[in-house]
Enzyme design. Sequence first.
Site, PDB file in Angstrom:
ATOM      1  N   CYS A   1       0.880  -1.156   0.000  1.00 53.59           N
ATOM      2  CA  CYS A   1       0.000   0.000   0.000  1.00 53.59           C
ATOM      3  C   CYS A   1       0.921   1.209   0.000  1.00 53.59           C
ATOM      4  CB  CYS A   1      -0.864   0.034   1.235  1.00 53.59           C
ATOM      5  SG  CYS A   1      -1.839  -1.460   1.453  1.00 53.59           S
TER       6      CYS A   1
ATOM      7  N   ARG B   1       2.127   0.435  -6.030  1.00 52.36           N
ATOM      8  CA  ARG B   1       2.267  -0.374  -4.825  1.00 52.36           C
ATOM      9  C   ARG B   1       0.960  -1.036  -4.415  1.00 52.36           C
ATOM     10  NH1 ARG B   1       7.383   0.955  -2.429  1.00 52.36           N
ATOM     11  NH2 ARG B   1       6.894  -0.778  -1.084  1.00 52.36           N
TER      12      ARG B   1
ATOM     13  N   TRP C   1      -3.935  -2.016  -1.253  1.00 51.99           N
ATOM     14  CA  TRP C   1      -3.994  -3.374  -1.801  1.00 51.99           C
ATOM     15  C   TRP C   1      -4.572  -4.202  -0.662  1.00 51.99           C
ATOM     16  CZ3 TRP C   1      -1.961  -8.336  -1.050  1.00 51.99           C
ATOM     17  CH2 TRP C   1      -1.884  -9.157  -2.177  1.00 51.99           C
TER      18      TRP C   1
ATOM     19  N   ASN D   1       0.072   1.159   6.617  1.00 54.70           N
ATOM     20  CA  ASN D   1       0.539  -0.017   5.882  1.00 54.70           C
ATOM     21  C   ASN D   1       0.950  -1.050   6.918  1.00 54.70           C
ATOM     22  OD1 ASN D   1       0.279   1.386   3.538  1.00 54.70           O
ATOM     23  ND2 ASN D   1       2.479   1.656   3.178  1.00 54.70           N
ATOM     24  N   GLY D   2       0.651  -2.306   6.659  1.00 52.74           N
ATOM     25  CA  GLY D   2       1.033  -3.352   7.607  1.00 52.74           C
ATOM     26  C   GLY D   2      -0.192  -4.089   8.098  1.00 52.74           C
TER      27      GLY D   2
ATOM     28  N   GLU E   1      11.360 -17.878 -15.345  1.00 54.15           N
ATOM     29  CA  GLU E   1      11.083 -16.442 -15.348  1.00 54.15           C
ATOM     30  C   GLU E   1      10.246 -16.061 -16.570  1.00 54.15           C
ATOM     31  OE1 GLU E   1      11.022 -14.114 -13.351  1.00 54.15           O
ATOM     32  OE2 GLU E   1      11.116 -12.275 -14.514  1.00 54.15           O
TER      33      GLU E   1
ATOM     34  N   LYS F   1       6.565 -14.229 -16.318  1.00 52.26           N
ATOM     35  CA  LYS F   1       6.183 -12.974 -16.984  1.00 52.26           C
ATOM     36  C   LYS F   1       4.865 -13.153 -17.713  1.00 52.26           C
ATOM     37  CE  LYS F   1       8.019 -10.643 -15.351  1.00 52.26           C
ATOM     38  NZ  LYS F   1       8.942 -11.012 -14.335  1.00 52.26           N
TER      39      LYS F   1
ATOM     40  N   GLU G   1       1.839 -13.487 -15.230  1.00 49.99           N
ATOM     41  CA  GLU G   1       1.584 -12.261 -14.467  1.00 49.99           C
ATOM     42  C   GLU G   1       0.772 -11.235 -15.254  1.00 49.99           C
ATOM     43  OE1 GLU G   1       5.820 -11.381 -13.504  1.00 49.99           O
ATOM     44  OE2 GLU G   1       5.024 -10.641 -11.610  1.00 49.99           O
TER      45      GLU G   1
ATOM     46  N   HIS H   1       8.224 -36.957 -17.966  1.00 46.96           N
ATOM     47  CA  HIS H   1       7.761 -37.561 -16.713  1.00 46.96           C
ATOM     48  C   HIS H   1       6.390 -37.036 -16.299  1.00 46.96           C
ATOM     49  CE1 HIS H   1      11.533 -39.607 -16.244  1.00 46.96           C
ATOM     50  NE2 HIS H   1      12.213 -38.470 -16.319  1.00 46.96           N
TER      51      HIS H   1
ATOM     52  N   LYS I   1       3.279  -4.470  -6.513  1.00 48.52           N
ATOM     53  CA  LYS I   1       4.711  -4.379  -6.808  1.00 48.52           C
ATOM     54  C   LYS I   1       5.553  -4.930  -5.667  1.00 48.52           C
ATOM     55  CE  LYS I   1       8.339  -3.226  -9.086  1.00 48.52           C
ATOM     56  NZ  LYS I   1       8.708  -4.310 -10.014  1.00 48.52           N
TER      57      LYS I   1
HETATM   58  C1  G6P Z   1       5.974  -9.127  -5.959  1.00 50.02           C
HETATM   59  C2  G6P Z   1       6.093  -8.624  -7.382  1.00 50.02           C
HETATM   60  C3  G6P Z   1       7.124  -9.445  -8.146  1.00 50.02           C
HETATM   61  C4  G6P Z   1       8.452  -9.443  -7.423  1.00 50.02           C
HETATM   62  C5  G6P Z   1       8.299  -9.936  -5.973  1.00 50.02           C
HETATM   63  C6  G6P Z   1       9.556  -9.721  -5.146  1.00 50.02           C
HETATM   64  O1  G6P Z   1       5.354 -10.368  -5.946  1.00 50.02           O
HETATM   65  O2  G6P Z   1       4.830  -8.687  -8.028  1.00 50.02           O
HETATM   66  O3  G6P Z   1       7.307  -8.867  -9.442  1.00 50.02           O
HETATM   67  O4  G6P Z   1       9.366 -10.261  -8.101  1.00 50.02           O
HETATM   68  O5  G6P Z   1       7.255  -9.207  -5.327  1.00 50.02           O
HETATM   69  O6  G6P Z   1       9.803  -8.331  -5.007  1.00 50.02           O
HETATM   70  P1  G6P Z   1      11.171  -7.720  -4.550  1.00 50.02           P
HETATM   71  O7  G6P Z   1      10.911  -6.254  -4.413  1.00 50.02           O
HETATM   72  O8  G6P Z   1      11.531  -8.364  -3.239  1.00 50.02           O
HETATM   73  O9  G6P Z   1      12.170  -8.041  -5.600  1.00 50.02           O
END
Ligand code: G6P
Length: 607
Positions: free
Chosen positions: A2, A27, A73, A99-100, A480, A484, A487, A503, A602
């Site tokens: 947030c 955020r 969020w 936040n928290g 990765e 992507k 997501e 397998h 994020k």
């Molecule tokens: C969230 C984001 C991801 C990111 C992860 C770790 O889940 O959506 O894109 O990889 O957090 O974030 P950080 O800031 O620790 O790299």
Amino acid sequence: MCGIIGYIGPRSAAPILISGLKRLEYRGYDSAGVALVSRRALRVYKKEGKLAKLQAALPKRLGGKIGIGHTRWATHGAPSDANAHPHVSADGSIAVVHNGIVENATELRERLATEGVTFVSETDTEIIAHLVARADGESLEQRVRGALALVRGTYGIAVVDARAPDRIVVARNGSPVIIGLGEHEMFVASDVAALVRHTRQVVHLDDGEIAVLDTGGFHTTTMDERPIAKSPSTVEWEDGAYERGGHAHYMRKEIFDQPEAVARTLSGRLDHHFHTAHLGGLNLDPRELLDVKRVKLLGCGSAYYAGLAGAHLIESLVRIPASAEPAAEFRYRNPVIERDTLYVAISQSGETIDTLMAVQEVRQSGGRVLGVVNVVGSSIAREVDGGIYMHAGPEVSVASTKAYTCSLVCLALLALHLGRARDLSPEQGRRLIDAMERLPAGIEAALAAESHLEAIARRYADSRSAFYIGRGPGFPIALEGAQKLKEISYIHAEAYPASELKHGPLALIGPDIPTVIALPHDALLDKSIASLEEVRARSGPVIALTHPGDGRIAGRADAIIEVPPSEDVLNPVVMGVPLQLFAYHCALALGRDIDQPRNLAKSVTVE
Ligand code: G6P
């Protein structure tokens, strides 16, 4: 996840709060709100949905030179107008953004209810507003302190009081609070992104600290009222670094930032004389480097996948065991912490709670932990024993791209540094340095193929599912890449080591499920081509991610993506880039909200 913003000064607060929230929207973006103090009364506006809905609901002229705002969020309670912050006490005097998570929310809520408080939201934050209003004490600061003494959990908060319209009180425990210093005005935010437009002089609160901001400055104390002197630091990133710079989405901008970002990660760190890396922030002397028997990489999401690729890289260059683990799994399984293991926490934001807690777990058991972090001064950067900053520049899009790539480059630098302190020969070091210096050009070449990738994406964007496979370093590339795609496009995507295909997942392969195969020209290429054949034999469309020059692949793939070759261990750096663009163009073709995908945020600062 947030965002918090606050302002006190001579200017009208509302536009400053709104532009700050705009910067913080990445955020969290399911609801937003502001509270302004004007003529000794609170004016509170809150809206479920994106910030634009709140903006549309605000009156044209909105008084008040002091205010707080929040973008959310959801954790406690669904996104709704009522659950949006700021939350206000029953008497209408106190407004709080938070936040928290308040862990003893149920107990506090019941206690307040028996005292006659009626709740208007389902959030834990509303509890704080009521507690502050009902706490003893002459000043707002004392009442905030009294309220927080009852709260268990994590918080970054900002509080205003309609009866004390000359101050904002802020406090931190586990969730970032950053004070921005202006001329006769003060700001507060949970992220420097919201401050840099106004000031680059900032003060980071530490856990257990409370600060009072007024137009003359700020003063900080601990929860038990000891004064604390804090010195400001200068934010590395300028306001312009947060702009989209002509790109349709932050994600595309950040993908195209990568050649420059990688050059910055490398800048000043390559030693051509001793063929090693200079890493001033590691805080490890050569003898300590020799004592390292194992490396353990920790992170969440893409940071974890960077860790997996980095583990390959470190193990093959340094010849010591290296492995990666999701930070949350690690912290909750009562891990054995060893003195001769080097723990490395990877995090773009430096605020991901599971990674932060894993760092704390290692440290409190006497282990040594380094950070590979992008945000200078973030919580993880401040907790670790040493580290390597990514210098990737701000990353705004939820899907990580340049931070993923730059963290891999940091891990390559770490491997070079550790390797040269041990058995890596000067010649191997020199070759690795040459290869690292070629990375920005390799990424440029990958980016130049955007229109080709766009065409491939258009062909496959209607798929309901996709597989990504690879061997050795190709497997983290696949992980990765699949991450992507799911997501931002919401296409179901799964990554497997290519050897595992037969397998299980092979049962699903057919004409409507494409498989992306990472085919770096390494020692495993023949085996990877055999996996490609397994897919083709089941009529599965194949997208081959490879280098130019192997005639066997062209005739066997439905689409080919070629990038320049690198040293084997560095292939994941450049090979990740086309998969970012492929996912981006699939999401674009499907009309997705690329920078703010559904259900994600994020930086995840709650468990
Ligand atoms: C969230 C984001 C991801 C990111 C992860 C770790 O889940 O959506 O894109 O990889 O957090 O974030 P950080 O800031 O620790 O790299």
